[in-house]
Design an enzyme around this catalytic site. Structure first.
Site, mmCIF file in Angstrom:
data_model
loop_
_atom_site.group_PDB
_atom_site.id
_atom_site.type_symbol
_atom_site.label_atom_id
_atom_site.label_comp_id
_atom_site.label_asym_id
_atom_site.label_seq_id
_atom_site.Cartn_x
_atom_site.Cartn_y
_atom_site.Cartn_z
ATOM 1 N N LYS A 16 14.703 -3.283 3.078
ATOM 2 C CA LYS A 16 13.945 -4.474 2.664
ATOM 3 C C LYS A 16 14.773 -5.286 1.674
ATOM 4 O O LYS A 16 15.635 -4.752 0.958
ATOM 5 C CB LYS A 16 12.595 -4.114 2.012
ATOM 6 C CG LYS A 16 12.682 -3.262 0.731
ATOM 7 C CD LYS A 16 12.858 -4.032 -0.566
ATOM 8 C CE LYS A 16 12.966 -3.081 -1.719
ATOM 9 N NZ LYS A 16 13.545 -3.672 -2.957
ATOM 10 N N PRO A 101 21.954 1.099 2.502
ATOM 11 C CA PRO A 101 22.785 1.447 1.333
ATOM 12 C C PRO A 101 22.023 2.345 0.351
ATOM 13 O O PRO A 101 20.862 2.063 0.026
ATOM 14 C CB PRO A 101 23.105 0.090 0.705
ATOM 15 C CG PRO A 101 22.999 -0.889 1.831
ATOM 16 C CD PRO A 101 21.920 -0.359 2.725
ATOM 17 N N VAL A 102 22.662 3.423 -0.120
ATOM 18 C CA VAL A 102 22.006 4.368 -1.025
ATOM 19 C C VAL A 102 21.986 3.801 -2.450
ATOM 20 O O VAL A 102 22.982 3.285 -2.932
ATOM 21 C CB VAL A 102 22.759 5.719 -1.016
ATOM 22 C CG1 VAL A 102 22.141 6.690 -2.012
ATOM 23 C CG2 VAL A 102 22.751 6.312 0.388
ATOM 24 N N GLY A 104 20.705 1.203 -3.446
ATOM 25 C CA GLY A 104 21.200 -0.173 -3.350
ATOM 26 C C GLY A 104 20.175 -1.247 -3.635
ATOM 27 O O GLY A 104 20.487 -2.429 -3.659
ATOM 28 N N ALA A 107 15.374 -0.062 -0.768
ATOM 29 C CA ALA A 107 14.304 0.926 -0.485
ATOM 30 C C ALA A 107 14.766 2.021 0.471
ATOM 31 O O ALA A 107 14.026 2.420 1.378
ATOM 32 C CB ALA A 107 13.065 0.221 0.040
ATOM 33 N N GLY A 109 15.363 5.340 -0.005
ATOM 34 C CA GLY A 109 14.572 6.567 -0.071
ATOM 35 C C GLY A 109 13.148 6.318 0.387
ATOM 36 O O GLY A 109 12.569 7.101 1.130
ATOM 37 N N SER A 110 12.615 5.174 -0.045
ATOM 38 C CA SER A 110 11.245 4.805 0.360
ATOM 39 C C SER A 110 11.152 4.727 1.877
ATOM 40 O O SER A 110 10.167 5.155 2.480
ATOM 41 C CB SER A 110 10.888 3.444 -0.247
ATOM 42 O OG SER A 110 11.072 3.475 -1.658
ATOM 43 N N ALA A 111 12.189 4.182 2.503
ATOM 44 C CA ALA A 111 12.188 4.044 3.962
ATOM 45 C C ALA A 111 12.109 5.420 4.625
ATOM 46 O O ALA A 111 11.341 5.633 5.576
ATOM 47 C CB ALA A 111 13.457 3.318 4.418
ATOM 48 N N ASP A 143 7.464 1.105 -3.070
ATOM 49 C CA ASP A 143 8.027 0.404 -1.902
ATOM 50 C C ASP A 143 7.653 1.063 -0.578
ATOM 51 O O ASP A 143 7.899 0.491 0.487
ATOM 52 C CB ASP A 143 9.566 0.381 -1.993
ATOM 53 C CG ASP A 143 10.079 -0.710 -2.918
ATOM 54 O OD1 ASP A 143 11.271 -0.659 -3.280
ATOM 55 O OD2 ASP A 143 9.286 -1.600 -3.287
HETATM 56 C C1 LIG Z 1 12.474 -2.856 -7.404
HETATM 57 C C2 LIG Z 1 11.599 -2.671 -6.200
HETATM 58 O O1 LIG Z 1 12.341 -2.074 -5.154
HETATM 59 C C3 LIG Z 1 11.072 -4.018 -5.721
HETATM 60 O O2 LIG Z 1 10.413 -3.893 -4.490
HETATM 61 C C4 LIG Z 1 10.416 -1.757 -6.516
HETATM 62 O O3 LIG Z 1 9.655 -2.264 -7.568
HETATM 63 C C5 LIG Z 1 10.843 -0.325 -6.841
HETATM 64 O O4 LIG Z 1 10.060 0.494 -6.017
HETATM 65 P P1 LIG Z 1 10.272 2.078 -6.000
HETATM 66 O O5 LIG Z 1 11.726 2.407 -6.081
HETATM 67 O O6 LIG Z 1 9.463 2.620 -4.864
HETATM 68 O O7 LIG Z 1 9.630 2.476 -7.388
HETATM 69 P P2 LIG Z 1 8.782 3.791 -7.743
HETATM 70 O O8 LIG Z 1 9.481 4.978 -7.152
HETATM 71 O O9 LIG Z 1 7.352 3.546 -7.439
HETATM 72 O O10 LIG Z 1 8.972 3.777 -9.333
HETATM 73 C C6 LIG Z 1 10.229 4.140 -9.900
HETATM 74 C C7 LIG Z 1 10.280 3.575 -11.313
HETATM 75 O O11 LIG Z 1 10.541 2.163 -11.250
HETATM 76 C C8 LIG Z 1 9.787 1.460 -12.248
HETATM 77 N N1 LIG Z 1 8.849 0.535 -11.604
HETATM 78 C C9 LIG Z 1 8.618 0.593 -10.254
HETATM 79 C C10 LIG Z 1 7.749 -0.328 -9.683
HETATM 80 C C11 LIG Z 1 7.092 -1.265 -10.518
HETATM 81 N N2 LIG Z 1 6.213 -2.154 -10.009
HETATM 82 N N3 LIG Z 1 7.341 -1.290 -11.852
HETATM 83 C C12 LIG Z 1 8.208 -0.419 -12.416
HETATM 84 O O12 LIG Z 1 8.428 -0.457 -13.639
HETATM 85 C C13 LIG Z 1 9.078 2.543 -13.052
HETATM 86 O O13 LIG Z 1 9.906 2.932 -14.116
HETATM 87 C C14 LIG Z 1 8.967 3.687 -12.056
HETATM 88 O O14 LIG Z 1 8.854 4.957 -12.696
HETATM 89 N N1 LIG Z 2 16.015 9.731 1.441
HETATM 90 C C1 LIG Z 2 16.771 9.222 0.451
HETATM 91 N N2 LIG Z 2 17.714 8.292 0.704
HETATM 92 C C2 LIG Z 2 18.455 7.770 -0.305
HETATM 93 N N3 LIG Z 2 18.353 8.140 -1.617
HETATM 94 C C3 LIG Z 2 17.428 9.086 -1.892
HETATM 95 C C4 LIG Z 2 16.604 9.652 -0.890
HETATM 96 N N4 LIG Z 2 15.772 10.537 -1.490
HETATM 97 C C5 LIG Z 2 16.056 10.519 -2.791
HETATM 98 N N5 LIG Z 2 17.061 9.678 -3.062
HETATM 99 C C6 LIG Z 2 17.603 9.435 -4.396
HETATM 100 O O1 LIG Z 2 17.019 8.172 -4.820
HETATM 101 C C7 LIG Z 2 17.990 7.408 -5.506
HETATM 102 C C8 LIG Z 2 17.669 5.983 -5.214
HETATM 103 O O2 LIG Z 2 18.006 5.782 -3.866
HETATM 104 P P1 LIG Z 2 17.322 4.649 -2.990
HETATM 105 O O3 LIG Z 2 18.232 4.410 -1.816
HETATM 106 O O4 LIG Z 2 15.908 4.981 -2.746
HETATM 107 O O5 LIG Z 2 17.413 3.432 -4.019
HETATM 108 P P2 LIG Z 2 16.870 1.979 -3.797
HETATM 109 O O6 LIG Z 2 17.201 1.549 -2.420
HETATM 110 O O7 LIG Z 2 17.372 1.195 -4.934
HETATM 111 O O8 LIG Z 2 15.319 2.174 -3.881
HETATM 112 P P3 LIG Z 2 14.281 0.994 -4.251
HETATM 113 O O9 LIG Z 2 14.836 -0.260 -3.679
HETATM 114 O O10 LIG Z 2 13.033 1.485 -3.608
HETATM 115 O O11 LIG Z 2 14.256 0.991 -5.738
HETATM 116 C C9 LIG Z 2 19.352 7.846 -4.939
HETATM 117 O O12 LIG Z 2 20.329 7.788 -5.941
HETATM 118 C C10 LIG Z 2 19.112 9.275 -4.445
HETATM 119 O O13 LIG Z 2 19.606 10.208 -5.401
#
Ligand SMILES: C[C@](O)(CO)[C@H](O)COP(=O)(O)OP(=O)(O)OC[C@H]1O[C@@H](n2ccc(N)nc2=O)[C@H](O)[C@@H]1O
Ligand SMILES: Nc1ncnc2c1ncn2[C@@H]1O[C@H](COP(=O)(O)OP(=O)(O)OP(=O)(O)O)[C@@H](O)[C@H]1O
Length: 314
Positions: A16, A101-102, A104, A107, A109-111, A143
């Site tokens: 995303k 991208p990890v 990155g 999302a 991990g969320s994906a 996410d």
């Molecule tokens: C930056 C975004 O990717 C934009 O879509 C999201 O807000 C992050 O979503 P996400 O990684 O799924 O976040 P979560 O795993 O729910 O929360 C991780 C940490 O990010 C911060 N967090 C997340 C979402 C939000 N609305 N406010 C926050 O402050 C909090 O410190 C939380 O403990």
């Molecule tokens: N399935 C997964 N894929 C990638 N990273 C993961 C996964 N599960 C846990 N992680 C951990 O989560 C951390 C964040 O990775 P992720 O790729 O979710 O970040 P992100 O894309 O920035 O997430 P978001 O955009 O939701 O904040 C990584 O450094 C990794 O250690």
């Protein structure tokens, strides 16, 4: 009676970009109130779930060694969440092929958590409905509901409350993958720090009205100036080299560039697919990122890939 072992289920799930990310105040629960417009784009992970005697997660593909394979993987959390709801023991073998991208800001991990929810619902023949699945997703991360849903949506709350948004046609992006990652909570903390220190009252994104109209019109040149991300200053503060990346993307001809979510991936909006190829070629040679990808959106959320393609070596 011969028991039939269910076939593995493979799910494709998109990355995303936050086209608009308005970050409000820090709430008592430690999350920030958001007003965001998500768009799912065609960088994706593929996640296969299969019955097993014990739980395992294997990760292959782009930067796989940076992804944990234990209980800290969000896919593991998703297995626990659905097993708790359905009474399954959760002995599942999960294989993740990374294309997102990890760490990155897309999302990743969320994906994978969303993909596991969709895959296990099929594997376990569970009759959980979309709303309940979305609630389970919200409990895993902010996410994850959007990773399930895909398309283009307005997110509020933590980002888990979603309303569909009209987006006409396709938008074409060049994605600059950074050498390192950023921790999402750390980027939010940095934003609070910057806001606390700013005497002039830092800039906050207004309502996404112009952006929503540009999406409905399918007009990339109108969308470009409307892109915004309140987390961008915090990501740039933690990783200043991203300024060079953003500058190089627009110098390569992109209509606009933003940090994706909490970063450090940068997304560059282009006119069309051909323009994206030109911008990607120019950016790849600028030496400002680890790799360059091309993507387009919107695309659907996590969805099962038909059997006949499993084992496809594309
Ligand atoms: C930056 C975004 O990717 C934009 O879509 C999201 O807000 C992050 O979503 P996400 O990684 O799924 O976040 P979560 O795993 O729910 O929360 C991780 C940490 O990010 C911060 N967090 C997340 C979402 C939000 N609305 N406010 C926050 O402050 C909090 O410190 C939380 O403990
Ligand atoms: N399935 C997964 N894929 C990638 N990273 C993961 C996964 N599960 C846990 N992680 C951990 O989560 C951390 C964040 O990775 P992720 O790729 O979710 O970040 P992100 O894309 O920035 O997430 P978001 O955009 O939701 O904040 C990584 O450094 C990794 O250690």
């Amino acid at each position: 009676m011969l028991s039939v072992v269910p076939r593995p289920v493979r799910v494709r799930v998109p990355a995303k970009i936050n086209l608009h990310l308005g970050v409000g105040d820090l709430r008592d629960d430690g999350y920030h109130q958001l007003e965001t417009v998500f768009q799912a784009v065609s960088l994706s992970d593929e996640v296969t779930v299969a019955p097993a005697d014990r739980r395992s997660i294997t990760v292959i593909g782009d930067n796989a060694n940076a992804v944990p394979t234990d209980h800290t993987n969000l896919a593991w959390t998703a297995i626990d969440a659905l097993a708790a709801m359905t009474g399954h023991r959760g002995e599942v073998a999960v294989e993740i092929t990374k294309g997102i991208p990890v760490a990155g800001g897309m999302a990743g991990g969320s994906a994978d958590a969303a993909a596991v929810l969709v895959g296990l619902t099929r594997l376990w023949r569970s009759d959980i409905d979309r709303d309940d699945l979305s609630s389970v997703a919200a409990g895993i991360g902010s996410d994850v509901p959007f990773s399930l849903r895909g398309g283009t949506a307005l997110g509020t709350g933590r980002g888990e409350h979603l309303v569909g948004v009209l987006s006409r046609g396709s938008f074409h992006w060049v994605i600059a993958v950074a050498g390192g990652g950023l921790s999402t909570p750390e980027v939010y903390r940095e934003l609070d720090h910057l806001r606390a220190g700013s005497a002039t009252g830092e800039h906050r994104a207004g309502p996404p009205d112009e952006l929503l109209q540009a999406l409905a019109a399918g007009d990339a040149r109108r969308l470009a100036p409307a892109l915004c991300n309140d987390l961008q200053p915090a990501a740039l503060s933690l990783m200043p080299t991203l300024r060079r990346t953003l500058r190089a993307g627009t110098e390569a001809g992109a209509l606009a560039g933003i940090v994706s979510g909490s970063g450090p991936t940068c997304a560059f909006l282009c006119d069309d697919a051909d323009h994206a190829v030109d911008v990607a070629a120019e950016l790849a040679g600028a030496g400002v990122c680890r790799s360059v990808r091309i993507a387009s959106g919107p695309v659907p959320g996590a969805r099962v890939v038909p059997d006949e393609t499993i084992g496809d070596d594309r």
